[in-house]
Design a protein around this motif. Sequence first.
Motif, mmCIF file in Angstrom:
data_model
loop_
_atom_site.group_PDB
_atom_site.id
_atom_site.type_symbol
_atom_site.label_atom_id
_atom_site.label_comp_id
_atom_site.label_asym_id
_atom_site.label_seq_id
_atom_site.Cartn_x
_atom_site.Cartn_y
_atom_site.Cartn_z
ATOM 1 N N THR A 101 0.592 -1.239 0.094
ATOM 2 C CA THR A 101 -0.163 0.074 0.239
ATOM 3 C C THR A 101 0.755 0.990 0.366
ATOM 4 N N ALA A 104 2.603 1.560 -3.503
ATOM 5 C CA ALA A 104 1.064 1.413 -4.232
ATOM 6 C C ALA A 104 0.699 2.844 -4.395
ATOM 7 N N SER A 105 0.951 3.668 -3.254
ATOM 8 C CA SER A 105 0.597 5.373 -2.743
ATOM 9 C C SER A 105 1.478 5.984 -2.999
ATOM 10 N N ARG A 149 -8.160 -5.000 -8.271
ATOM 11 C CA ARG A 149 -6.991 -5.424 -7.027
ATOM 12 C C ARG A 149 -7.479 -6.405 -6.941
ATOM 13 N N ASN A 160 -1.604 0.806 -10.276
ATOM 14 C CA ASN A 160 -1.518 1.479 -9.338
ATOM 15 C C ASN A 160 -1.522 3.387 -10.002
ATOM 16 N N THR A 177 -7.101 -0.272 -2.276
ATOM 17 C CA THR A 177 -5.449 -0.633 -2.374
ATOM 18 C C THR A 177 -5.723 -1.646 -0.853
#
Length: 240
Positions: A101, A104-105, A149, A160, A177
């Motif tokens: 996470t 991806a962020s 997802r 992403n 996510t």
Amino acid sequence: MAEAPSSTQRKHLVPLLVLLCLALALAYVFRDALSYEALSENRMRLIALRDAHYALTVLGFVAAYTVIVGFSLPGATVATLTGGFLFGTFPGVIFNITGATFGASLLFLAARWGLGEWLASKLDASEGRIHKIKQGIDKNQWSMLFLMRFMPVVPFFVANLLPALFGVAFHRFVISTALGIIPGALILTSVGAGLGEVFDQGGRPDLSVLFEPKILLPILGLCLLSIAPMLIKARRKEPL
């Protein structure tokens, strides 16, 4: 004709290009380190490090996972297996989800900071089919985010990037996510937790478990649940 990116946006592209070059360099340097063979060869060292410095190992693992996902390096699956091997299914799955996470962020924010906002504004101002697609995504963001997802029909790094380029709110991206990758992360982490016996036998992890009916059918059920609002709209003849 679409307006070209402003000078500010072009300046934002410079660090993005630097990040891309760095990602390619890291992928080349660590091409052999992020593999199942490397995990097998270094498993005893990793176990010794974990036993001697557990908290430090957790922080290092989450940071490494964040870098792998943030730079879209090959080896995310091996990283997930490693999380299960070192920390067990629980709390290993938590560490895997956290690293994925975070990474991806970071990639989302990098894309948004670059051309994401400019491209989203151009799509909003466009006409025809492209504008309708953008409207459809805007009206069904939660469904589309969770669907990507639960059922990874596109590569993880693409899932992403697309939300950033289509103007999805950051909090929606993070929530979908973190929650959406739970099923896949839990399965791979549990496989990783059993790698000790696989290593002892000189084998390789069996990832075909992902396609067994007892695993695949519940995931397909989650996919249907995620698009339920869209199906309800279609039944009511509301525009999607």
